[in-house]
Structures are given as C-alpha cells and as structure tokens.
Design an enzyme around this catalytic site. Sequence first.
Site: not given
Length: 501
Positions: A247, A281
């Site tokens: 990720e 993020c």
Amino acid sequence: MTQTAPAKPSRPDDEQARFASLDPRTGEVVAHHPVHGETEVRAAVEAGRTAAAFWAALGFDGRRARLDAWRRVLVRRLDEFQALVSAETGKSADDARTELALVIDHLHWAARQAPKTLGRRKVKPGLLMYNHAATLEYRPLGVVGVIGPWNYPAFTPMGSIAYALAAGNAVVFKPSEYTPGVGVFLADAFAEVVPEHPVFQVVTGFGETGAALCAAGVDKLAFTGSTPTGKKVMAACAATLTPVLVECGGKDPLIVAEDADVNAAAEGAVWGGIFNAGQTCAGVERVYVADAVYDEFLRLVVAKAEKLRPGGEPDADFGPITMPRQVEVIRSHVADALDRGGRAVVGGLESIRPPYVEPVVLVDVPEDSTAVTEETFGPTLVVSRVADADEGVRRANSLAYGLGATVFSRDRGEELAAKLRCGMVSVNSVLAYASVPGLPFGGVGDSGFGRIHGEDGLREFTYAHAVARKRFAAALNPMTYERGSRTIKHVLRLVRVLYGR
C-alpha cells in the site's frame, strides 16, 4: 514555532544498539528502543512458527475471545495510547483519538467476521461433477511480516495486523523508526491476553531492520510506505518468492460537480487535505471544481482554511510535520507551483516554518507541476477550475497513482465514481471508505496492490484450501483410462445440451 532538536530518530553509535524516538513538537526523547538486526529478526520469525501453530489451533472462537480481550485492554488504556501516539507523531489529541477509534472498530469487525468469511463452506459441484461434494476454506499462511508507516502508526498497520491475527497467523511487526513506541504498546497489550506464546511480536530499528524482515522467511509481507520503497520491498521479497501486499502513496483527487452541495464540498476538501497536517496517503491533494461553482467553492475554502492553525497543544487544529525531511518536499512543491504561475490564495512559502506548516491553498497551478503530479504529504490543496465534472474525472485519472478519490454531486455521484481509476471512492463525504470496516482498502497502479480491511483483507492473509470428495460412482466417468470412447461422446453430448444454447 521552531523545535529545539531535530525531530528524527537518533541512530546509535557502534557501541549502543538503541535509538531514541523523539517528539517532533519539541525534539524531546519519548523513549529508547533496541535496533534489532538480522539475527534478532530471524529469531522472532522462528519463534512465530511455534506461536502460529498454537494460535491457529485455537480456532475462530478461541481467537475471537482473545482478540476481544485485547480490544478491551486497548479501550481501557485509550488515554495512555492517545498520549503516546501524539507524542511520537505530534498529531493533535483529537486526530489521535479518531485514529484509535478506528483501530478499535476494525479490530472488533475482523474478529467477528473471520469465521463467516474464512470458515469452511460448501460449493456447488456443477452438473458434470454431480457425484462429488465440494468444500472451500481459507487457511492461515503462518507468520506474517508487517512494515508500518509513521503517519497513522496504529490504524494503518492494524489493517494488516488485526486481520492477519483474526485469520489465524502469527505476526512480526516492524513499526516506523519514528513511531516505535506505538508498535511496542500494541504488542505489550496483546501479550497481556495471549501470554502463552509470542503470537504478536515487534522488532524495532531502521531500514535495515525492515530489510531483514523481508528476508527472514515470513509467509507474507505487508508493507505501507512510499512507492520507491515499496518497489525495494518487492525486489527483496522476490528473492524468496515471498508474497507481498503493498500500500503505497497517492495523489488523491476531489471532484466538485455542477450540482454539488458546495459548502459540504468545501468543508470536505479542507478537512480531507489538512487534517493530520495533510499526512494522509488517501487525503485530498488535488481538487477539480466545475466552472459553474468554482468561485463560490474557492471563497468557502479560503474562509475555512484561513481559520486553521497548527500547534503543539493538544487542542491545536493539527500538529507538526512528523518526518523532518518531508518539510523540504512540501516547500519544493509550493515553490514550483508559484514559480510556474500558480497563486497562493491561502498561505504561501512563508507558511512553512519547521516543524509546522500552516494551510496552503494554491490555484492556477499547471497540471505538470510537482504540486499536482507528486505526493506532497502536507497541509496543502491545489484547486483547479475545470469545465465540468467529466473533465475533472479525466484529470483525476491522468496520474499513475490510484488510491482513493472523492466526488461531490447530488445526482451524479455514483456515475462519476464508476469512471474513476482507483481503489476506493467516497461520494459526498471524505475518506468514508476507510472508516467502514467491511470495505477493502487499497489502490492500483503506483498506489500498490492487495487489500486490507473487509473480507478481502481477511483473505489476503490466507490461502484457499479446496476439497472435492467423491460421494458415489457416476454414470459417466471421463477421468479414467477405463472410460471407453462412448463415454466422452456422451459427455460432449451432455455439454452441448446443457451449455450450447
């Protein structure tokens, strides 16, 4: 607003295998932690083998009881946990509390849903295999390695840790060198309810410790961090065919359509871009606003963003930039935007005073500026005028990143969401998908692959185990050399009848 010491972990000298985690608000030492090398990391993984067998043998009910007990320990110690998260990251008390509330909710969901998602179930064998019974279950991999980030040091890695544990695996967790205490806190709390074996262990240190974990023989490695580092992790794991979940970063867009609730969109953009000092993020970094509502939207964004201030107090709107070198990335992106004709309607280069960065809202920024194309990871927003929402979608899809996105529209939300190339979309809210435990979280392209959270997140840390059991002899059995030529003819005739229409 200047710090008295560099807010970065201090590396040990040759005679001291320990390092300090520092409070980025003040530079004060929070705690000291060991630097675990290759030997210690391999030992942790080996210890995890025996622990994994014990943990898997507990079954879903036994594991759920322990995970529920862990959850209760964490809830009892929430104030202490929040203070530690704030100390190691600098984030405000409310930002830390929000993160920990999500940790608890996801832990509860994973423990409750694991039996239904992973347990043995019957599968229809199909007409040609009518004489068989088929079952499918998802079995734990063994020992899962997790490398976590510093921006959400509890919530993000727990998306792997909690789900891997619920699936029956042991876990070895390497937290960021900026937030090692958070990892230690989680593991110590877990050990209170699972004292028999080291089912959940933490190794601390720098990049070398993470590299050692990649090479230590774990059965899967879950990584959260930058795209360049993610590629290095993949390369290291490839040498041993260790599967990975990656990720990475994002440059997430928010699209404001012509029919949007403009005030709600402005509120969402400001919160999504600035909370946690923009260190998210899947936070909002690019905003594409339909021309028809652009002026009103920008006016509202400016009014809302101008009210916000960073600080080291618990009740500050948001905290400092946790990783010192990120300040220069933010500065370079803002400078590039301004040098190339962009305008700052809130803040500017003067807003950057390490370790704090005040809100910066940029407009008229070229689409090939680094402020648009690269992850800034700071409390900045680039607001761009587009002809309509469809142009906003085209621009949103123009980058290699594909983590999350947001759409504000009264009537076209789901239609526009379907056109976006990314793993997750929130419609008329920001980051809602991350707060829903049943929804998978992850991206495409340079944002990585694999999923945490939801049923996909549980299955991510398992392998499928399929069994087909013959119950009685079939009238036609093509899977033997005793079948004869007429058997195949009859089977093909049956296939044509059943599937040829």
